[in-house]
Design a protein around this motif. Structure first.
Motif, PDB file in Angstrom:
ATOM      1  N   VAL A 178      72.959  81.659 -23.447  1.00 57.42           N
ATOM      2  CA  VAL A 178      72.393  83.003 -23.424  1.00 57.42           C
ATOM      3  C   VAL A 178      73.501  84.042 -23.312  1.00 57.42           C
ATOM      4  O   VAL A 178      73.488  85.078 -23.972  1.00 57.42           O
ATOM      5  N   ASP A 179      74.473  83.770 -22.461  1.00 58.74           N
ATOM      6  CA  ASP A 179      75.600  84.685 -22.261  1.00 58.74           C
ATOM      7  C   ASP A 179      76.722  83.902 -21.597  1.00 58.74           C
ATOM      8  O   ASP A 179      76.490  82.837 -21.004  1.00 58.74           O
ATOM      9  N   TRP A 180      77.933  84.408 -21.669  1.00 53.65           N
ATOM     10  CA  TRP A 180      79.070  83.737 -21.050  1.00 53.65           C
ATOM     11  C   TRP A 180      80.128  84.759 -20.674  1.00 53.65           C
ATOM     12  O   TRP A 180      80.150  85.890 -21.175  1.00 53.65           O
ATOM     13  N   PHE A 181      81.004  84.349 -19.766  1.00 56.38           N
ATOM     14  CA  PHE A 181      82.071  85.242 -19.308  1.00 56.38           C
ATOM     15  C   PHE A 181      83.257  84.401 -18.865  1.00 56.38           C
ATOM     16  O   PHE A 181      83.091  83.333 -18.265  1.00 56.38           O
ATOM     17  N   SER A 182      84.459  84.876 -19.166  1.00 53.37           N
ATOM     18  CA  SER A 182      85.679  84.218 -18.717  1.00 53.37           C
ATOM     19  C   SER A 182      86.461  85.186 -17.842  1.00 53.37           C
ATOM     20  O   SER A 182      86.854  86.267 -18.289  1.00 53.37           O
ATOM     21  N   ALA A 183      86.672  84.809 -16.585  1.00 57.60           N
ATOM     22  CA  ALA A 183      87.456  85.617 -15.654  1.00 57.60           C
ATOM     23  C   ALA A 183      88.889  85.092 -15.633  1.00 57.60           C
ATOM     24  O   ALA A 183      89.111  83.886 -15.720  1.00 57.60           O
ATOM     25  N   PRO A 184      89.872  85.967 -15.482  1.00 63.42           N
ATOM     26  CA  PRO A 184      91.280  85.537 -15.553  1.00 63.42           C
ATOM     27  C   PRO A 184      91.797  84.912 -14.270  1.00 63.42           C
ATOM     28  O   PRO A 184      92.998  84.958 -14.001  1.00 63.42           O
ATOM     29  N   TRP A 185      90.900  84.347 -13.470  1.00 67.36           N
ATOM     30  CA  TRP A 185      91.308  83.743 -12.211  1.00 67.36           C
ATOM     31  C   TRP A 185      90.918  82.281 -12.173  1.00 67.36           C
ATOM     32  O   TRP A 185      89.749  81.926 -12.270  1.00 67.36           O
ATOM     33  N   GLY A 186      91.922  81.422 -12.038  1.00 68.78           N
ATOM     34  CA  GLY A 186      91.743  80.007 -11.803  1.00 68.78           C
ATOM     35  C   GLY A 186      92.562  79.626 -10.588  1.00 68.78           C
ATOM     36  O   GLY A 186      93.143  80.487  -9.916  1.00 68.78           O
ATOM     37  N   VAL A 187      92.665  78.347 -10.301  1.00 65.52           N
ATOM     38  CA  VAL A 187      93.335  77.944  -9.065  1.00 65.52           C
ATOM     39  C   VAL A 187      94.825  78.262  -9.073  1.00 65.52           C
ATOM     40  O   VAL A 187      95.406  78.568  -8.034  1.00 65.52           O
ATOM     41  N   VAL A 188      95.455  78.224 -10.249  1.00 64.68           N
ATOM     42  CA  VAL A 188      96.887  78.539 -10.312  1.00 64.68           C
ATOM     43  C   VAL A 188      97.112  80.040 -10.298  1.00 64.68           C
ATOM     44  O   VAL A 188      97.900  80.562  -9.499  1.00 64.68           O
ATOM     45  N   SER A 189      96.432  80.754 -11.177  1.00 58.38           N
ATOM     46  CA  SER A 189      96.646  82.203 -11.266  1.00 58.38           C
ATOM     47  C   SER A 189      96.265  82.921  -9.981  1.00 58.38           C
ATOM     48  O   SER A 189      96.965  83.839  -9.533  1.00 58.38           O
ATOM     49  N   LEU A 190      95.172  82.503  -9.331  1.00 56.61           N
ATOM     50  CA  LEU A 190      94.755  83.152  -8.094  1.00 56.61           C
ATOM     51  C   LEU A 190      95.703  82.811  -6.952  1.00 56.61           C
ATOM     52  O   LEU A 190      96.036  83.685  -6.131  1.00 56.61           O
ATOM     53  N   SER A 191      96.156  81.572  -6.892  1.00 55.24           N
ATOM     54  CA  SER A 191      97.099  81.180  -5.832  1.00 55.24           C
ATOM     55  C   SER A 191      98.413  81.954  -5.944  1.00 55.24           C
ATOM     56  O   SER A 191      99.006  82.331  -4.931  1.00 55.24           O
ATOM     57  N   GLU A 192      98.866  82.176  -7.175  1.00 59.57           N
ATOM     58  CA  GLU A 192     100.119  82.902  -7.351  1.00 59.57           C
ATOM     59  C   GLU A 192      99.963  84.392  -7.086  1.00 59.57           C
ATOM     60  O   GLU A 192     100.895  85.044  -6.606  1.00 59.57           O
ATOM     61  N   ILE A 218      92.600  65.157  -1.387  1.00 57.12           N
ATOM     62  CA  ILE A 218      93.296  66.424  -1.632  1.00 57.12           C
ATOM     63  C   ILE A 218      94.772  66.122  -1.871  1.00 57.12           C
ATOM     64  O   ILE A 218      95.284  66.307  -2.960  1.00 57.12           O
ATOM     65  N   GLY A 219      95.460  65.638  -0.850  1.00 55.67           N
ATOM     66  CA  GLY A 219      96.842  65.213  -1.024  1.00 55.67           C
ATOM     67  C   GLY A 219      97.791  66.353  -1.355  1.00 55.67           C
ATOM     68  O   GLY A 219      97.419  67.530  -1.380  1.00 55.67           O
ATOM     69  N   HIS A 220      99.030  66.005  -1.616  1.00 56.22           N
ATOM     70  CA  HIS A 220     100.073  67.015  -1.833  1.00 56.22           C
ATOM     71  C   HIS A 220      99.891  67.773  -3.145  1.00 56.22           C
ATOM     72  O   HIS A 220     100.229  68.949  -3.228  1.00 56.22           O
ATOM     73  N   GLU A 221      99.367  67.113  -4.187  1.00 47.97           N
ATOM     74  CA  GLU A 221      99.274  67.770  -5.494  1.00 47.97           C
ATOM     75  C   GLU A 221      98.246  68.891  -5.514  1.00 47.97           C
ATOM     76  O   GLU A 221      98.371  69.834  -6.280  1.00 47.97           O
ATOM     77  N   ARG A 222      97.221  68.806  -4.676  1.00 45.76           N
ATOM     78  CA  ARG A 222      96.150  69.806  -4.690  1.00 45.76           C
ATOM     79  C   ARG A 222      96.143  70.689  -3.448  1.00 45.76           C
ATOM     80  O   ARG A 222      95.374  71.647  -3.390  1.00 45.76           O
ATOM     81  N   ALA A 223      96.965  70.368  -2.477  1.00 46.79           N
ATOM     82  CA  ALA A 223      96.882  71.062  -1.189  1.00 46.79           C
ATOM     83  C   ALA A 223      97.127  72.562  -1.297  1.00 46.79           C
ATOM     84  O   ALA A 223      96.496  73.356  -0.589  1.00 46.79           O
ATOM     85  N   ASP A 224      98.024  72.967  -2.186  1.00 45.92           N
ATOM     86  CA  ASP A 224      98.350  74.391  -2.286  1.00 45.92           C
ATOM     87  C   ASP A 224      97.428  75.152  -3.221  1.00 45.92           C
ATOM     88  O   ASP A 224      97.472  76.387  -3.264  1.00 45.92           O
ATOM     89  N   LEU A 225      96.583  74.446  -3.972  1.00 44.89           N
ATOM     90  CA  LEU A 225      95.712  75.113  -4.942  1.00 44.89           C
ATOM     91  C   LEU A 225      94.232  75.062  -4.584  1.00 44.89           C
ATOM     92  O   LEU A 225      93.448  75.873  -5.077  1.00 44.89           O
ATOM     93  N   VAL A 226      93.845  74.121  -3.732  1.00 48.59           N
ATOM     94  CA  VAL A 226      92.420  73.893  -3.500  1.00 48.59           C
ATOM     95  C   VAL A 226      91.737  75.093  -2.868  1.00 48.59           C
ATOM     96  O   VAL A 226      90.559  75.370  -3.152  1.00 48.59           O
TER      97      VAL A 226
END
Length: 394
Positions: free
Chosen positions: A230-244, A344-352
């Motif tokens: 019906v409709d869609w939207f893409s926001a410029p925030w994901g786990v990497v971009s928002l964390s940075e 979670i572990g080290h690979e996801r700890a800073d982005l989760v």
């Protein structure tokens, strides 16, 4: 655009076709439940922290020089490769009835978009990591004699000023022809890949994909069975971009919680226009389905799994309040504390935590008692598209 391994790179943004989806149907129990619509037995589990090919070390350098074409192709073996801002994922499958059986899979965190928000470019180190992972994917495509493959790249390559140069390097060094797809195509493929796990019900539903560099929100209508966007939207925030953009670092729990709320506010502001545009079409309680590493990770924490188990997560329906409570707890933890938690572990700890903030903002705006969890999405959507096209030709 699908191509035979390994052809010249297709034009960016070519929209995919559509294919029939498998059967659905799931439990309405508000506690944690399983949904139907699982991949056929024999599917490979695809752990969120990455799997490694036994034939190549994880830190091996990228293969140099172009590859030759594959040996004799076994008819009916298909592959979907998704290079995102954070992960590189591959799925190889063969058709079975109205679904498919996974014969090989690969997933690795490559953080292609690391530093992109600050520089506008893909860094040399990030590109090297991605090419190394893609080299493993290329080896798998060769060994499995894949007939048809579609390889897509998303937000990081869309935004980077050197995205086209990177795509050319990938083709030169691995033989993989990456197609930089639009946000709209990304959203459509995600829905096609996971909608079978949506709870049954009346009215529109919201499917969301929290990625590394963006978050896709898709309002769908399931009244006719096959989902209609019906409709869609893409926001410029994901786990990497928002964390940075809003670092969540330090050891002070109150300061960490304040940073978390700033993240939520930024995401809510980005979603506000879409919320206003579709508000009248979404009365009453919402059906929500999330597909991303964030929701699968939080679902694993909810179940207290000692290690990630795709079979326990894909199709799970969890109480939204449980996911919010886990998010609130993680938001007050340091990176070191989060790294000690299973799944979670080290690979996801800073982005989760960035993913938690995005999910929390979605649940603030579109309240729902339950949340569907999908460990499937773009790759499965690609496979269904490829197989559907081939069936139509026969």
């Amino acid at each position: 655009m699908a191509h035979r391994p390994f052809e010249a790179a297709p034009s960016p943004g070519h929209p995919p076709g559509r294919a029939a989806s498998g059967p659905s149907g799931r439990s309405p129990n508000p506690s944690s439940t399983r949904a139907n619509g699982q991949p056929a037995k024999g599917s490979s589990a695809d752990a969120p922290d990455g799997t490694r090919s036994p034939s190549r070390a994880a830190d091996s350098p990228p293969r140099q020089g172009p590859r030759t074409g594959p040996p004799r192709a076994d008819r009916g073996t298909y592959a979907a490769l998704d290079l995102g801002t954070n992960n590189c994922r591959l799925l190889i499958a063969r058709p079975q009835e109205d679904g498919f059986v996974v014969v090989d899979a690969f997933s690795r965190v490559v953080r292609l978009g690391e530093g992109l928000a600050a520089t506008g470019r893909l860094s040399d180190a990030a590109m090297d990591r991605a090419v190394s992972a893609l080299s493993i994917c290329a080896d798998k495509l060769m060994r499995r004699h894949v007939t048809l493959v579609r390889s897509v790249a998303t937000e990081a390559c869309r935004r980077a000023t050197n995205g086209a140069d990177f795509v050319a390097r990938v083709h030169r060094e691995t033989g993989i022809a990456l197609e930089v797809i639009t946000a709209e195509t990304e959203a459509k493929l995600a829905v096609l890949g996971c909608h079978a796990l949506l709870e049954p019900g009346d009215g529109p539903a919201l499917v969301f994909d929290i990625g590394g560099g963006s978050t896709e929100l898709v309002l769908i209508d399931t009244a006719a069975g096959e989902p209609r966007i019906v409709d869609w939207f893409s926001a410029p925030w994901g786990v990497v971009s928002l964390s940075e953009n809003d670092p969540h670092i330090g050891d002070d729990a109150d300061a960490l919680e304040a940073a978390y709320h700033r993240m939520k506010a930024r995401v809510a502001d980005a979603f506000a226009g879409f919320h206003g545009a579709i508000g009248a079409r979404m009365p009453g309680p919402m059906r929500l389905l999330g597909t991303s590493g964030t929701v699968t990770t939080l679902a694993s924490v909810h179940l207290k799994l000692p290690s990630y188990d795709r079979r326990a997560i894909d199709g799970l329906i969890v109480p939204s309040e449980s996911m919010r409570a886990i998010s609130a707890r993680l938001a007050r933890m340091s990176v070191t504390e989060r790294a000690t938690l299973a799944c979670i572990g080290h690979e996801r700890a800073d982005l989760v935590v960035a993913g938690c903030a995005i999910l929390d903002a979605i649940l603030d705006i579109w309240p729902a008692e339950r949340l569907g969890v999908a460990d499937r999405g773009i790759r499965e959507g690609i496979l269904r598209t490829l197989m559907g096209r081939e069936r139509a030709k026969s």
